[in-house]
Write a protein that holds these residues in place. Structure first.
Motif, PDB file in Angstrom:
ATOM      1  N   ARG A 208     -35.881 -53.147  72.793  1.00  0.00           N
ATOM      2  CA  ARG A 208     -35.184 -52.737  71.578  1.00  0.00           C
ATOM      3  C   ARG A 208     -35.827 -53.367  70.365  1.00  0.00           C
ATOM      4  O   ARG A 208     -35.930 -52.752  69.320  1.00  0.00           O
ATOM      5  N   ARG A 209     -36.252 -54.589  70.516  1.00  0.00           N
ATOM      6  CA  ARG A 209     -36.950 -55.274  69.424  1.00  0.00           C
ATOM      7  C   ARG A 209     -38.139 -56.027  70.011  1.00  0.00           C
ATOM      8  O   ARG A 209     -38.049 -56.579  71.114  1.00  0.00           O
ATOM      9  N   ALA A 210     -39.205 -56.063  69.255  1.00  0.00           N
ATOM     10  CA  ALA A 210     -40.356 -56.888  69.631  1.00  0.00           C
ATOM     11  C   ALA A 210     -40.766 -57.712  68.426  1.00  0.00           C
ATOM     12  O   ALA A 210     -40.854 -57.194  67.315  1.00  0.00           O
ATOM     13  N   TYR A 211     -40.953 -58.977  68.654  1.00  0.00           N
ATOM     14  CA  TYR A 211     -41.337 -59.879  67.576  1.00  0.00           C
ATOM     15  C   TYR A 211     -42.680 -60.490  67.939  1.00  0.00           C
ATOM     16  O   TYR A 211     -42.870 -60.945  69.072  1.00  0.00           O
ATOM     17  N   LEU A 212     -43.579 -60.490  66.989  1.00  0.00           N
ATOM     18  CA  LEU A 212     -44.849 -61.168  67.204  1.00  0.00           C
ATOM     19  C   LEU A 212     -44.782 -62.504  66.488  1.00  0.00           C
ATOM     20  O   LEU A 212     -44.604 -62.567  65.268  1.00  0.00           O
ATOM     21  N   LEU A 213     -44.878 -63.575  67.246  1.00  0.00           N
ATOM     22  CA  LEU A 213     -44.745 -64.919  66.697  1.00  0.00           C
ATOM     23  C   LEU A 213     -45.994 -65.702  67.056  1.00  0.00           C
ATOM     24  O   LEU A 213     -46.109 -66.233  68.157  1.00  0.00           O
ATOM     25  N   ASP A 214     -46.924 -65.711  66.140  1.00  0.00           N
ATOM     26  CA  ASP A 214     -48.200 -66.389  66.404  1.00  0.00           C
ATOM     27  C   ASP A 214     -48.788 -65.885  67.717  1.00  0.00           C
ATOM     28  O   ASP A 214     -49.058 -64.718  67.848  1.00  0.00           O
ATOM     29  N   ASP A 215     -48.888 -66.761  68.689  1.00  0.00           N
ATOM     30  CA  ASP A 215     -49.515 -66.323  69.929  1.00  0.00           C
ATOM     31  C   ASP A 215     -48.485 -66.069  71.025  1.00  0.00           C
ATOM     32  O   ASP A 215     -48.749 -66.250  72.204  1.00  0.00           O
ATOM     33  N   HIS A 216     -47.295 -65.675  70.618  1.00  0.00           N
ATOM     34  CA  HIS A 216     -46.277 -65.286  71.585  1.00  0.00           C
ATOM     35  C   HIS A 216     -45.665 -63.959  71.150  1.00  0.00           C
ATOM     36  O   HIS A 216     -45.581 -63.677  69.962  1.00  0.00           O
ATOM     37  N   ILE A 217     -45.240 -63.199  72.124  1.00  0.00           N
ATOM     38  CA  ILE A 217     -44.509 -61.981  71.791  1.00  0.00           C
ATOM     39  C   ILE A 217     -43.124 -62.108  72.422  1.00  0.00           C
ATOM     40  O   ILE A 217     -42.979 -62.574  73.565  1.00  0.00           O
ATOM     41  N   VAL A 218     -42.119 -61.777  71.645  1.00  0.00           N
ATOM     42  CA  VAL A 218     -40.729 -61.932  72.074  1.00  0.00           C
ATOM     43  C   VAL A 218     -40.103 -60.548  72.158  1.00  0.00           C
ATOM     44  O   VAL A 218     -40.230 -59.759  71.221  1.00  0.00           O
ATOM     45  N   LEU A 219     -39.473 -60.267  73.268  1.00  0.00           N
ATOM     46  CA  LEU A 219     -38.863 -58.964  73.462  1.00  0.00           C
ATOM     47  C   LEU A 219     -37.358 -59.126  73.642  1.00  0.00           C
ATOM     48  O   LEU A 219     -36.910 -59.982  74.401  1.00  0.00           O
ATOM     49  N   ARG A 220     -36.599 -58.331  72.953  1.00  0.00           N
ATOM     50  CA  ARG A 220     -35.148 -58.290  73.156  1.00  0.00           C
ATOM     51  C   ARG A 220     -34.808 -57.027  73.919  1.00  0.00           C
ATOM     52  O   ARG A 220     -35.357 -55.963  73.678  1.00  0.00           O
TER      53      ARG A 220
END
Lengths: 744, 574
Positions: B122-134
Motif C-alpha cells: 500500500r505504501r513504499a518508503y525509500l529511506l537511504d539504503d532501506h526500503i520500507v513497505l506497509r
C-alpha cells in the motif's frame, strides 16, 4: 490415536509456507500420478479436422496408464525389496537413508541413495535445475506431503506410471510388452525381478547389450526378495537358473512423413485448444474441428510461400544441423555415425525427400533409397560447410532451414473466427508457429491510433503538423522521426496515414493521450489487458510487440459492419483512410491492378526487422508478417528495401485475389477513399520508415540543447519559436493533452 | 500472539531496528508534516539536497540489486510529502529520530522474476539504503505472504535477487550484509495434487515479529555457496495445517545467532569428514615407521622449514564459530481425524557455544521440561518401549530435562552434566575433567587405525575430576520387558565383545581393567543406582585415578541425585 507419521506430516505441512511457500526457496508439492490422469501422462489420440469435416490427422498418442491392481504382486514385492525395503513402514523418507545421504554430501562423497520409492516418484515431478542438497530437501518435503494425503497403493501406482523402464516404455504399461512381449499378468517371478531391477539403468542393464550385468542385477533383486522372505530358497534357486528371455527391441522408423505445411499449422492451431487440462476429456470425442477452412488455408500458405521462397533465395538456407565431428577423416566413406546424428536433426520429412550431408564440399545422399540423387549439376547451398545436413526434395532441390519466415492469419469478420492460420514455411525444418510470435508491429499499429483520434473528435481532414516533436520520458527525452526530413507542413490526417508519418503519429498520441490509445488497443484485442509499456510514446509507432494473430483480430474489429469497437461513423472514416493507403499510399504498388478492394496499412519495424500488412475486404480481415526468427534485418528484394509495402503487402494482395477468385470473400468494400484534400500524386515508392526505435535517447535535455554550436543553438531557438507558434496557431485539438514544451 | 516473555528482551534487542510506536505510527498528520518540513525549507538547506525524481531515486536504489526486481509502477509518487517517525531505523544510531524518505509511493506493484511473483504494497518508503513497505503482500503459485510492515535493506534485496537468479558475485566482491524485518507476517501455502479428488495441503504460519540480520554470501570459492544468516529473531510464532490430518504449533520466542553452514563445515572437520580428514596427524598415526621415514622431508627442506618456523610470527588465533539458540514456550500437536492429538511441548531450551576450526568445542545447553505424548512414537519400533517408560513414570507422557556444560580442546575434556532427568527411565549426572594428549589423533584417525594407540592414550592421560551418579527409574524394567538384558549387563556384554581376538599380555591387561567396571555395572543392576567420585588436587595419571574412582562405587542415597533434584532450578542459558 495419532501416530509418528501424523507428527512428521504435520511438521512438514507447517514448514511448507516457510520453505516451499511464496517466499521459500524450495518448490515442493504433493504429487500423485494415478491411472488415466494427465499427471500420469495419460493421453489418447483424437482426429483433427477442418471446419467442413475434412480430416487432417490424429494428434496425441494412445499412451496408457495402469492401476495398482494391474501390477502383479511379484513385481511390487521385487520393487520394494530392491529399492525401498521399509516402504510399507516409512513416512515418505527413511531416516537412516537420509543420514547416509547427508554424511555422503557433507564428505563430498555423494553417491546418491537414501531415496525412498516416494522420493523417487516425486523427483520425477520436480522441475528445474537445483543444487544437490536443495534437490534432496525438496524431494524429502514433497515425499512426506505425498504420503500424508495418499495410500501406499496410490504411491506405487503413481510410481509405476511415471518411471522409465527402458525400451521406450515411459511408465509401466508398455514395459512388459516391450521387454518380454507379454502382458504384466503373464510374467514369471524372474521376469518381474528383472523389470524391478532394470529401473536402475534401463539401457546399461539390457541383457542384449550386457547379459552378465543384467543377470547380476536380476539375481540381486531375487536375493533381496529371499532375504525379505518374499520367496523361498527353492524359488530363488529356480529363478536364478532361469535365463532372461527378453525379445528384440522394435526398431524406430528412420523418418516419418511430415504433414503439408498448411495442415501442420492447422494442427498447431488445434493444439491451442487441446491442452493438457482438457485433452483427455476432448479426446473422447469423435473429432476436433478447427475453425480453419482448408481451401483458404492452402491459398494462404501458397501466397506466403511464394514470397518466402523469393526471399530465402536471396538469403540462402541455413543447414538443419552439422555432423562434421562424425566424419571420419581416415575413412570418409564410413558415414554410419554421420547418418545416425543427421536423423536427430530432421526426423519428419516431406514425402519423397532424402537427407543430404556435405562431405568434401559435395552433397552425399543417405543410403536406403535411390531417388532423388545428387548429380554433378546439383547446386550446393551457398555457404555450406562439410558436415552440414540438408534435405533433397523430390524435385532435386536442396533445402535447409529458411532464414526468412512469415505468418498469415485471416479472420472471418462476421464470426470473429480464424479461417486461415499459417505459421511459416517448411514446417519440417522449423515447427515454430509464428502466428503467435511477439514482434513489433511498426506502423501497422497506426489505424488504431487514428481511430483513437477520431473518437477524440478529430476528423480525417483535420490538419496535423508534420514537424519534429519531443517527449520527456522521466528524465530522458524521445524524438521520433520520419523516413526523410520533417516536412514542417500541416497535413490532413488521412494523408498522414497514407504516407505513414511518424511525427504525426507521435503528435496524435500526445494529443489523444496514451491511456485512451491503450484502452482502444486492449478493447480491440491487439494487446492483452494490462500490457506494459503502452503508455510510452513509442507505442504510437508500434514499438510494443504483439502477434500476427492479435493484429488480425484487431483488424477484424475495425470493420464497421460487424464490430462495435467504435461508432460506425468513425469506423467508416477509418476504412476510407485505410483504403487510401492501398490506393495511393505505401501499399499502392502491391495492390496496383488488384481486382479486390482492400483497406489496409503497412508496417515496418526498426531496421527492416519486421514487415507487416494488415487489411480487410468486406468480410475478411487479415494480417501478414514477414521477418526472421533471429530478428536480423530483412533482405532487399529486387532492389526494394524490406518494408511492409514491398514484402508483406504483395502477399496480402495475392491472398485477397486468390480468395476472391475462390469465392471466399464476397463482400466488397464500397466506401471511396477520402479525398477532401487536394489529391495526392500516386506514390511511386513506398515511403515508410521508422528511425531507430530506442524508447528514448539517453541524452539529458540540457546536454542536447547546449552541446551544440552557436548557430545550432540559434536554429534550435528558432525551431522552438516556430513550434510554439504552430502549437498556438495550428489546429486546436479537442483533447487536453499535455505539452512537452512550455509557453514561457 | 505475543507472550509476556516476548516483550522485554526481544524488543530491547530489536528496538534499534524497529519503529516503536504501538501502531507503527509511520505517518504523521499533515500538520506534523508541515512542521517537520519547515527546517528543510530554509535557504541553503534546499541547496544541499539535490532534487531527484522518484524514478531516479528508485533506479539508484535498485542499481546492482539484481534483475529479479524487474519493474515497478506506482499510481502516485509524492516525494518528501510525508514524514516518518522513526525510533532508530535506519538512522536512529546517528541520533536522528525523524527523517524524511526520498520518496513515498502508494499502491506499489513489483513483478518478480521468481515463481511469477507479484509483490504489492500500500505504501513504499525509500529511506537511504532501506526500503520500507506497509501492507506488503507477495503472491505466486506457491501461496501468499503478507506483512503489515516490512523493511529490506538494499544489501538484502541484492542478495535475494542474486540468489533467486543463481547469479552469485565473483569471489572477492565487496561483501554485503542484509537485514529484513517483518511485523505481523503471515505466510499461507496451498498445494494440491491436481487429481480428481483434489487432495492437498493448506497451511499457514504467522509471526508477530521476524528479524533476519547479517545476510551474506558464504564462501564464494565454493560452487554451492549458500546465503548465510548470522542472526534470526522471532516472536509470537504460530501455525496451523490441514492435510490428511491436522497440526498446529506455537512458539513464544526464538533467537538464533550463528551460521549453520559454517557450523556444519566445522563439525564435519571435527569428526574427520571434512577437508582435514587426511591431515598429517592422522597420516602419522596410520603410517608404518618405514613409510614415515620414506616420506620424511629431505634435510635441506627440513632446515628451511625450521628457519621459516623460527622467523614466522606466532600462529594466529584459531577461527571460531560461535552460535546460540534460545526458544521458549514451544507447543506442537498433530492429529489424524478425531483421534487424540500427539503433542510435544517444552518450557524452553537454549544452547550456546563455539566450534573452533582447530578442533576445540564448547557447548552449554539446557532443555527444560520437554514433554511428549507416547503417540509421538506410535507406528515406529519405539512405540512399545516408550509406552512402558511413560507407564513407569505414572502417566502417558514422556518427559526430559537436561543441563550440560562441555568443553573439548585438542587434549582436554571437561564435561559437566548436573542433571539429566527422564522420569520412567533414569536420573543421571556426571562431572569429568581429564587431559588426553593423544585425543586429537584418535579422533582424526581413520577407522581401522592401530588399536594399540588406545592403551598408549590411557597411560599418557591425566585426570582431575571423575564423578558419575546414575539412578534407575525404570529403565531396566523396560529393557527386561522388551526382551533385552538390564543396562549394566548390556554394557558388559558390549565391552567383552570388544575383547574378542585379543591375546597375550594385552588381553590380560584389558581383562584386569574391565573387571571392576563389570562389577560396578552389576551393582547398578542389582541395587538400582550407583555413584562414583574421585577428585584430585593435582592432575593424576589416569590409570591411578581410575583405581580410586572405581573403588569409590556405592549406591546413591535414597534421596536420589542432589543435582537431579535441582534440574528445574537451573535457569535457561541466555
Amino acid at each position: 490415536m495419532s501416530d509418528a507419521f501424523t507428527v512428521l506430516a504435520g511438521i512438514v505441512a507447517l514448514a511448507a509456507p516457510v520453505f516451499a511457500g511464496p517466499a521459500g526457496p524450495y518448490e515442493a508439492k504433493p504429487a500423485l500420478a494415478l491411472h488415466d490422469t494427465v499427471e500420469a501422462g495419460a493421453s489418447r489420440s483424437i482426429a483433427v479436422a477442418y471446419r467442413d469435416g475434412e480430416a487432417i490427422t490424429r494428434i496425441g498418442v494412445d499412451r496408457l496408464t495402469l492401476r495398482r491392481e494391474d501390477l502383479p504382486d511379484g513385481f511390487v514385492n521385487a520393487l520394494i525389496a530392491v529399492e525401498d525395503s521399509s516402504f510399507t513402514r516409512h513416512m515418505g523418507v527413511d531416516p537412516t537413508g537420509i543420514g547416509r545421504a547427508a554424511l555422503g554430501i557433507a564428505s563430498g562423497n555423494d553417491s546418491g541413495g537414501g531415496s525412498t520409492l516416494t522420493q523417487q516418484f516425486v523427483k520425477n515431478t520436480l522441475a528445474g535445475p537445483r543444487r544437490t542438497y536443495e534437490r534432496k530437501i525438496e524431494e524429502a518435503i514433497a515425499a512426506v506431503m505425498t504420503e500424508s494425503i495418499s495410500t501406499k497403493d496410490e504411491i506405487l501406482e503413481s510410481y509405476a506410471n511415471v518411471v522409465f523402464f527402458g525400451r521406450r516404455a515411459e511408465g509401466a504399461e508398455p514395459a512388459a510388452r516391450n521387454w518380454f512381449g507379454r502382458e504384466w499378468s503373464e510374467l514369471t517371478l524372474p521376469q518381474n525381478a528383472f523389470l524391478a531391477g532394470v529401473l536402475q539403468a534401463p539401457s546399461a542393464l539390457d541383457p542384449l547389450r550386457s547379459p552378465e550385468r543384467a543377470k547380476s542385477r536380476r539375481d540381486h533383486v531375487l536375493g533381496r526378495m529371499a532375504q525379505m522372505e518374499q520367496i523361498t530358497q527353492e524359488e530363488l534357486a529356480q529363478a536364478i537358473a532361469t535365463p532372461i528371455d527378453v525379445i528384440q527391441p522394435i526398431p524406430l522408423p528412420e523418418s516419418i512423413p511430415s504433414l503439408d505445411d498448411a495442415d501442420f499449422w492447422a494442427i498447431s492451431d488445434a493444439r491451442r485448444f487441446l491442452r493438457g487440462d482438457n485433452f483427455l476429456e476432448l479426446a473422447g470425442q469423435e473429432d476436433f474441428r478447427v475453425t480453419l477452412d482448408r481451401r483458404a488455408q492452402l491459398l494462404g500458405q501458397a501466397a506466403l510461400d511464394r514470397m518466402l521462397t523469393d526471399l530465402n533465395r536471396v538469403t540462402g538456407y541455413s543447414p538443419l544441423g552439422n555432423v562434421a565431428d562424425k566424419i571420419n577423416a581416415q575413412r570418409p566413406d564410413d558415414l554410419r555415425l554421420v547418418w545416425r546424428d543427421a536423423r536427430r536433426f530432421v526426423g519428419q520429412m516431406p514425402e519423397g525427400s532424402r537427407r543430404i550431408v556435405i562431405v568434401n564440399g559435395r552433397p552425399v545422399a543417405e543410403p536406403g533409397r535411390s531417388e532423388p540423387t545428387p548429380t554433378s549439376e546439383t547446386t550446393v547451398p551457398r555457404g555450406a560447410r562439410d558436415g552440414d545436413v540438408y534435405l533433397m526434395l523430390a524435385d532435386g532441390t536442396i533445402r535447409g532451414r529458411p532464414r526468412v519466415q512469415g505468418a498469415l492469419v485471416a479472420i472471418d469478420v462476421a464470426t470473429g473466427e480464424p479461417v486461415v492460420s499459417v505459421g511459416g514455411t517448411s514446417s519440417w525444418a522449423s515447427a515454430f508457429d509464428r502466428t503467435r510470435a511477439n514482434r513489433q508491429p511498426g506502423s501497422s499499429i497506426k489505424p488504431f491510433l487514428w481511430l483513437t483520434a477520431l473518437e477524440a473528435g478529430f476528423r480525417p481532414d483535420s490538419y496535423v503538423t508534420n514537424s519534429p516533436v519531443t517527449f520527456e520520458v522521466g528524465s530522458e527525452i524521445w524524438t521520433p522521426s520520419n523516413y526523410g526530413e520533417a516536412t514542417y507542413e500541416d497535413v490532413p490526417l488521412y494523408h498522414a496515414l497514407e504516407r505513414s508519418f511518424n511525427l504525426v503519429a507521435a503528435r496524435l498520441g500526445r494529443e489523444v493521450g496514451f491511456p485512451a490509445f491503450q484502452n482502444l488497443l486492449e478493447r480491440a484485442n491487439v494487446y492483452p489487458p494490462g500490457t506494459r509499456n503502452l503508455l510510452y510514446p513509442s507505442s504510437a509507432i508500434g514499438a510494443v510487440e504483439t502477434t500476427p494473430f492479435r493484429m488480425a483480430m484487431g483488424t477484424a474489429a475495425l470493420d464497421w459492419r460487424a464490430s462495435d469497437l467504435s461508432q460506425q461513423g468513425n469506423l467508416q472514416d477509418l476504412e476510407r483512410m485505410m483504403r487510401g493507403v492501398v490506393v495511393r499510399g505505401t501499399a499502392a504498388r502491391a495492390f496496383s491492378g488488384s481486382p479486390v478492394p482492400v483497406a489496409g496499412k503497412t508496417g515496418t519495424s526498426q531496421s527492416y526487422r519486421d514487415a507487416w500488412f494488415i487489411g480487410r475486404t468486406g468480410d475478411l480481415a487479415f494480417a501478414v508478417w514477414i521477418g526472421r526468427d533471429d530478428d536480423r534485418p530483412l533482405p532487399s528484394l529486387e532492389g526494394r528495401r524490406g518494408t511492409g509495402g514491398a514484402l508483406a503487402a504483395p502477399v496480402a494482395a495475392q491472398f485477397a485475389k486468390d480468395m476472391q477468385e475462390a469465392g471466399m470473400t464476397q463482400i466488397a468494400l464500397d466506401l471511396p477513399p477520402f479525398s477532401g484534400f487536394q489529391p495526392q500524386p500516386r506514390v511511386a515508392e513506398p515511403i515508410e520508415q521508422i528511425q531507430p526505435d530506442d524508447r528514448y535517447y539517453p541524452v539529458q535535455p540540457q546536454q542536447r540543447r547546449w552541446g551544440q554550436t552557436q548557430s545550432q543553438r540559434d536554429g534550435w531557438e528558432e525551431w522552438e519559436r516556430q513550434q510554439r507558434m504552430q502549437d498556438n496557431q495550428g489546429w486546436v485539438p479537442p483533447g487536453q493533452g499535455q505539452r512537452s514544451w512550455g509557453t514561457n | 500472539m505475543r507472550s509476556n516473555q516476548t516483550g522485554a528482551s526481544m524488543h530491547k534487542r530489536i528496538s534499534a531496528l524497529l519503529i516503536s510506536a504501538a501502531a507503527f505510527g509511520l505517518v504523521q498528520s499533515a500538520d506534523a508534516q508541515v512542521a517537520q518540513r519547515a527546517p528543510a525549507s530554509q535557504p541553503g538547506a534546499q541547496a544541499e539536497q539535490p532534487v531527484i525524481s522518484p524514478e531516479q531515486a528508485l533506479r539508484e536504489f535498485l542499481r546492482g540489486a539484481g534483475p529479479v526486481w524487474a519493474g515497478m509502477s506506482w499510481s502516485e509518487a509524492l516525494p518528501n510529502l510525508e514524514v516518518l517517525t522513526i525510533a532508530g531505523f535506519p538512522r536512529g544510531a546517528a541520533g536522528t529520530s525523524r527523517i524524511a524518505p526520498q520518496f513515498v509511493a502508494t499502491d506499489v506493484t513489483l513483478d518478480l522474476r521468481y515463481k511469477d511473483s507479484t509483490l504489492t504494497a500500500r505504501r513504499a518508503y525509500l529511506l537511504d539504503d532501506h526500503i520500507v513497505l506497509r501492507d506488503m503482500r507477495l503472491e505466486n503459485v506457491s501461496g501468499e505472504m503478507r506483512a503489515d510492515f516490512a523493511v529490506f535493506s538494499k544489501d538484502a534485496l541484492t542478495l535475494i535477487g542474486q540468489y533467486l537468479r543463481d547469479d552469485r558475485p565473483a569471489a572477492g566482491a565487496s561483501p554485503l550484509s542484509g537485514e529484513v524485518v517483518l511485523e505481523n507476517a503471515i505466510a499461507v501455502s496451498q498445494e494440491f495434487t491436481g487429481d480428481r479428488a483434489g487432495r492437498g495441503f493448506a497451511s499457514r504460519v504467522a509471526a508477530d515479529l521476524l528479524v533476519f540480520s547479517g545476510m551474506t554470501w558464504g564462501d564464494l570459492e565454493r560452487d554451492d555457496a549458500p546465503i548465510l544468516i548470522s542472526g534470526m529473531q522471532g516472536a509470537g510464532l504460530s501455525g496451523s495445517a490441514r492435510f490428511a490430518g491436522s497440526a498446529e504449533f506455537s512458539l513464544a520466542k526464538i533467537d538464533f545467532t550463528g551460521s549453520v553452514p559454517e557450523l556444519m563445515r566445522a563439525l564435519m572437520q571435527r569428526i574427520g569428514r571434512g577437508e582435514r580428514a587426511a591431515t598429517a596427524p592422522a597420516a602419522a598415526v596410520e603410517a608404518s615407521p618405514q613409510e614415515a621415514q620414506a616420506e620424511a622431508a629431505p634435510e635441506a627442506e627440513t632446515q628451511a622449514e625450521t628457519e621459516e618456523a623460527v622467523a614466522a610470527p606466532a600462529a594466529p588465533a584459531p577461527v571460531t564459530h560461535p552460535f546460540a539458540l534460545n526458544f521458549s514456550d514451544l507447543a506442537y500437536s498433530a492429529a489424524r481425524g478425531r483421534e487424540a492429538p500427539a503433542t510435544i511441548a517444552a518450557r524452553g531450551g537454549a544452547v550456546r557455544g563455539e566450534i573452533e576450526e582447530n578442533g576445540g568445542m564448547q557447548v552449554t545447553a539446557r532443555l527444560a521440561d520437554l514433554r511428549a505424548t507416547t503417540s509421538v512414537f506410535a507406528g515406529t519400533p519405539l512405540e512399545e518401549i516408550t509406552q512402558q517408560i511413560a507407564s513407569r513414570a505414572g502417566g502417558r507422557d514422556l518427559s526430559f530435562d537436561l543441563a550440560l556444560d562441555a568443553a573439548l580442546s585438542s587434549d582436554r575434556l571437561r564435561l559437566n552434566i548436573p542433571c539429566v532427568t527422564m522420569p520412567g527411565m533414569l536420573d543421571f549426572s556426571t562431572e569429568i575433567d581429564v587431559a588426553i594428549p593423544g585425543l586429537e589423533r584418535m579422533l582424526t584417525a581413520a577407522p581401522g587405525g592401530r588399536s594399540g594407540g588406545a592403551v598408549d592414550l590411557l597411560f599418557s592421560s591425566e585426570a582431575r575430576v571423575m564423578a558419575i551418579q546414575m539412578v534407575d527409574q525404570g529403565l531396566n524394567t523396560v529393557l527386561i520387558a522388551s526382551g533385552l538384558a538390564p543396562l549394566g549387563e548390556l554394557i558388559q556384554s558390549t565391552l567383552l565383545s570388544r575383547l574378542e581376538g585379543q591375546e597375550g599380555m594385552r588381553m590380560m591387561m584389558l581383562q584386569t581393567a574391565l573387571a571392576p567396571v563389570t562389577s560396578i555395572l552389576g551393582q547398578y543392576d542389582e541395587q538400582g543406582s550407583v555413584a562414583l567420585e574421585a577428585r584430585f588436587a593435582n592432575a593424576t595419571n589416569l590409570p591411578v585415578a581410575l583405581v580410586g574412582f572405581l573403588q569409590s562405587a556405592k549406591p546413591v542415597e535414597s534421596s536420589g541425585i542432589p543435582g537431579a533434584a535441582r534440574c528445574d532450578a537451573i535457569p535457561l542459558v541466555q
